[in-house]
Motif scaffolding. Structure first.
Motif, PDB file in Angstrom:
ATOM      1  N   MET A   1      -6.494  11.052  -1.315  1.00 12.95           N
ATOM      2  CA  MET A   1      -5.528  10.097  -0.779  1.00 12.95           C
ATOM      3  C   MET A   1      -4.399   9.923  -1.790  1.00 12.95           C
ATOM      4  SD  MET A   1      -6.661   9.216   2.182  1.00 12.95           S
ATOM      5  CE  MET A   1      -5.393   7.992   2.430  1.00 12.95           C
ATOM      6  N   LYS A   2      -3.200   9.608  -1.284  1.00  7.21           N
ATOM      7  CA  LYS A   2      -2.065   9.407  -2.175  1.00  7.21           C
ATOM      8  C   LYS A   2      -1.112   8.380  -1.596  1.00  7.21           C
ATOM      9  CE  LYS A   2       1.579  11.926  -4.666  1.00  7.21           C
ATOM     10  NZ  LYS A   2       2.238  13.237  -4.878  1.00  7.21           N
TER      11      LYS A   2
ATOM     12  N   ASN B   1      -2.961  11.515   3.510  1.00  9.87           N
ATOM     13  CA  ASN B   1      -4.403  11.733   3.620  1.00  9.87           C
ATOM     14  C   ASN B   1      -4.652  13.238   3.670  1.00  9.87           C
ATOM     15  OD1 ASN B   1      -7.103  11.853   4.232  1.00  9.87           O
ATOM     16  ND2 ASN B   1      -7.011  10.488   6.008  1.00  9.87           N
ATOM     17  N   ASN B   2      -5.215  13.782   2.595  1.00  8.35           N
ATOM     18  CA  ASN B   2      -5.474  15.217   2.526  1.00  8.35           C
ATOM     19  C   ASN B   2      -6.929  15.572   2.824  1.00  8.35           C
ATOM     20  OD1 ASN B   2      -2.790  16.103   1.701  1.00  8.35           O
ATOM     21  ND2 ASN B   2      -3.201  15.032  -0.211  1.00  8.35           N
ATOM     22  N   SER B   3      -7.652  14.636   3.423  1.00  9.19           N
ATOM     23  CA  SER B   3      -9.033  14.894   3.832  1.00  9.19           C
ATOM     24  C   SER B   3      -9.108  14.978   5.355  1.00  9.19           C
ATOM     25  CB  SER B   3      -9.957  13.787   3.323  1.00  9.19           C
ATOM     26  OG  SER B   3      -9.768  12.597   4.093  1.00  9.19           O
ATOM     27  N   LEU B   4     -10.279  15.325   5.862  1.00 12.74           N
ATOM     28  CA  LEU B   4     -10.478  15.374   7.309  1.00 12.74           C
ATOM     29  C   LEU B   4     -10.918  14.018   7.866  1.00 12.74           C
ATOM     30  CD1 LEU B   4     -12.336  18.818   7.628  1.00 12.74           C
ATOM     31  CD2 LEU B   4      -9.949  18.321   8.182  1.00 12.74           C
ATOM     32  N   ILE B   5     -11.163  13.063   6.982  1.00  6.72           N
ATOM     33  CA  ILE B   5     -11.684  11.751   7.403  1.00  6.72           C
ATOM     34  C   ILE B   5     -10.526  10.764   7.544  1.00  6.72           C
ATOM     35  CG2 ILE B   5     -13.253   9.869   6.825  1.00  6.72           C
ATOM     36  CD1 ILE B   5     -14.824  11.872   5.118  1.00  6.72           C
ATOM     37  N   ASN B   6     -10.385  10.190   8.723  1.00 12.29           N
ATOM     38  CA  ASN B   6      -9.329   9.196   8.950  1.00 12.29           C
ATOM     39  C   ASN B   6      -9.480   8.022   7.988  1.00 12.29           C
ATOM     40  OD1 ASN B   6      -8.402  10.745  11.093  1.00 12.29           O
ATOM     41  ND2 ASN B   6      -9.562   9.587  12.614  1.00 12.29           N
ATOM     42  N   TYR B   7      -8.360   7.487   7.558  1.00 15.06           N
ATOM     43  CA  TYR B   7      -8.334   6.356   6.629  1.00 15.06           C
ATOM     44  C   TYR B   7      -7.888   5.117   7.397  1.00 15.06           C
ATOM     45  CZ  TYR B   7      -7.306   3.863   2.201  1.00 15.06           C
ATOM     46  OH  TYR B   7      -7.285   2.965   1.153  1.00 15.06           O
ATOM     47  N   ASP B   8      -8.827   4.223   7.704  1.00 17.93           N
ATOM     48  CA  ASP B   8      -8.505   2.965   8.385  1.00 17.93           C
ATOM     49  C   ASP B   8      -8.124   1.930   7.339  1.00 17.93           C
ATOM     50  OD1 ASP B   8      -9.024   3.751  11.104  1.00 17.93           O
ATOM     51  OD2 ASP B   8     -11.145   3.798  10.582  1.00 17.93           O
TER      52      ASP B   8
ATOM     53  N   GLY C   1      -6.455  12.027   9.396  1.00 26.61           N
ATOM     54  CA  GLY C   1      -6.823  13.092   8.491  1.00 26.61           C
ATOM     55  C   GLY C   1      -5.773  14.186   8.450  1.00 26.61           C
ATOM     56  N   ASN C   2      -5.575  14.756   7.255  1.00 22.20           N
ATOM     57  CA  ASN C   2      -4.582  15.822   7.057  1.00 22.20           C
ATOM     58  C   ASN C   2      -3.199  15.433   7.602  1.00 22.20           C
ATOM     59  OD1 ASN C   2      -6.145  17.660   5.638  1.00 22.20           O
ATOM     60  ND2 ASN C   2      -6.946  18.616   7.487  1.00 22.20           N
ATOM     61  N   SER C   3      -2.728  14.278   7.199  1.00 21.35           N
ATOM     62  CA  SER C   3      -1.407  13.820   7.654  1.00 21.35           C
ATOM     63  C   SER C   3      -0.778  12.935   6.595  1.00 21.35           C
ATOM     64  CB  SER C   3      -1.519  13.048   8.969  1.00 21.35           C
ATOM     65  OG  SER C   3      -2.088  11.773   8.746  1.00 21.35           O
ATOM     66  N   LYS C   4       0.522  12.695   6.762  1.00 22.10           N
ATOM     67  CA  LYS C   4       1.202  11.717   5.916  1.00 22.10           C
ATOM     68  C   LYS C   4       2.214  10.961   6.766  1.00 22.10           C
ATOM     69  CE  LYS C   4       4.633  14.946   3.961  1.00 22.10           C
ATOM     70  NZ  LYS C   4       5.190  15.474   2.693  1.00 22.10           N
ATOM     71  N   GLN C   5       2.510   9.769   6.353  1.00 21.88           N
ATOM     72  CA  GLN C   5       3.392   8.917   7.140  1.00 21.88           C
ATOM     73  C   GLN C   5       4.205   8.021   6.229  1.00 21.88           C
ATOM     74  OE1 GLN C   5      -0.093   7.522   9.137  1.00 21.88           O
ATOM     75  NE2 GLN C   5       0.104   5.453   8.344  1.00 21.88           N
ATOM     76  N   THR C   6       5.299   7.526   6.772  1.00 17.32           N
ATOM     77  CA  THR C   6       6.207   6.656   6.015  1.00 17.32           C
ATOM     78  C   THR C   6       6.031   5.220   6.451  1.00 17.32           C
ATOM     79  OG1 THR C   6       7.836   8.425   5.746  1.00 17.32           O
ATOM     80  CG2 THR C   6       8.622   6.179   5.476  1.00 17.32           C
ATOM     81  N   ILE C   7       5.985   4.331   5.469  1.00 17.04           N
ATOM     82  CA  ILE C   7       5.919   2.890   5.704  1.00 17.04           C
ATOM     83  C   ILE C   7       7.119   2.243   5.024  1.00 17.04           C
ATOM     84  CG2 ILE C   7       4.602   0.766   5.310  1.00 17.04           C
ATOM     85  CD1 ILE C   7       3.224   2.615   7.245  1.00 17.04           C
TER      86      ILE C   7
ATOM     87  N   GLN D   1     -10.814   0.235   4.985  1.00 13.61           N
ATOM     88  CA  GLN D   1     -11.820  -0.545   5.701  1.00 13.61           C
ATOM     89  C   GLN D   1     -13.163   0.187   5.662  1.00 13.61           C
ATOM     90  OE1 GLN D   1     -10.677  -1.472   9.712  1.00 13.61           O
ATOM     91  NE2 GLN D   1     -12.594  -2.486  10.198  1.00 13.61           N
ATOM     92  N   ASN D   2     -14.200  -0.500   5.214  1.00 17.43           N
ATOM     93  CA  ASN D   2     -15.549   0.075   5.107  1.00 17.43           C
ATOM     94  C   ASN D   2     -15.543   1.376   4.303  1.00 17.43           C
ATOM     95  OD1 ASN D   2     -16.591  -1.987   6.802  1.00 17.43           O
ATOM     96  ND2 ASN D   2     -15.978  -0.815   8.611  1.00 17.43           N
TER      97      ASN D   2
END
Length: 281
Positions: free
Chosen positions: A165-166, A187-194, A232-238, A260-261
């Protein structure tokens, strides 16, 4: 006999004047109307209506047509028929600059156009809608945040990376009394980051053994982007809009992103010299 003729003539003149007057009133009413723009839509094709500003309100005349904003996009409305050969209905759209657009929607098996740039169509688009002060202020923040989200990074040193994660602070901008913080979440993993929480607070640079550490939380006035999940395997702007501030000596701004969790927490430490690099937007 003359009396009857005079009465008839008076009645005829009154009728002519009334008709002319009614006609003038009708023309006046017509010039004040917003004529709807005809759009043909079908059951198995999606029509994209591209507006010059973000969409604030959508109203469809009947459930026979389906509408939705394009995912992650604020100014594109996607339209298609829910049933075949539906009866003609209407669609009303209000955009952020206060313009009201009216469409007459009819069924067309093979629409002539699939993508319509609304600004190029013969539709009245003068700002005629008045938003509440609160809504207008939020609309302004949103428009600015949207523009900032597309800008190239000019900071980049403030970053934290671990567990695939970054988080990166890409830029800080200022307009009037609002600071805008631009972040990239990756997120450079396959697991979604909530996302459980995304906190900003000012704290002491060094904690004395005799005094408790003081934290002052900074609450955004507006946030733009997906603050619920990083796929997973994505990036986004906030982009976060925050009432302007600077950081006192011996303190720093701490930014925390918590899962979360999960245990993939990330954090940044931002000093006052970075805040002072804010660019005008």
């Amino acid at each position: 006999m003359k009396t009857i003729i005079n009465i008839l003539l008076a009645f005829i003149c009154f009728s002519i004047q009334t008709t002319l007057s009614f006609g003038q009133d009708s023309r006046t009413r017509i010039t004040g109307m917003i004529e709807p723009y005809n759009v043909g839509i079908s059951y198995d094709k999606t029509i994209n209506l591209i507006f010059p500003y973000s969409i604030k309100s959508v109203d469809r005349g009947s459930a026979d047509i389906l509408v939705q904003k394009a995912a992650g996009i604020e100014n594109v409305l996607q339209v298609k028929a829910a049933v075949q050969e539906f009866q003609q209905t209407n669609l009303t759209v209000i955009t952020a600059e206060g313009a009201l657009y009216s469409f007459s929607m009819r069924y067309q098996e093979n629409p002539a156009f699939l993508n319509l740039k609304v600004a190029d169509l013969a539709i009245p688009s003068a700002p005629i809608v008045q938003f509440s002060p609160e809504m207008e202020y939020e609309s302004q923040l949103k428009e600015i945040a949207q523009r900032i989200s597309t800008k190239q990074p000019f900071l980049g040193k403030e970053a934290d990376k671990k567990n695939d994660m970054k988080i990166t602070l890409d830029g800080i901008y200022i307009k009037e009394d609002q600071l805008y913080f631009q972040f990239t979440l990756e997120n450079n993993s396959l697991i979604n980051y909530d996302i459980d929480q995304f906190r900003l607070y000012i704290r002491d640079a060094k904690k004395s053994k005799r005094t408790a550490s003081q934290e002052v939380e900074i609450l955004p006035t507006y946030s733009y982007g997906n603050l619920k999940r990083i796929e997973g395997n994505s990036k986004q702007t906030i982009v976060l809009a925050i009432k302007k501030f600077t950081i006192p000596d011996k303190k720093y701004l701490k930014i925390e992103l918590q899962e979360q969790n999960g245990g993939r927490g990330l954090e940044l430490e931002v000093r006052n010299k970075t805040i002072l690099k804010a660019r005008k937007i």
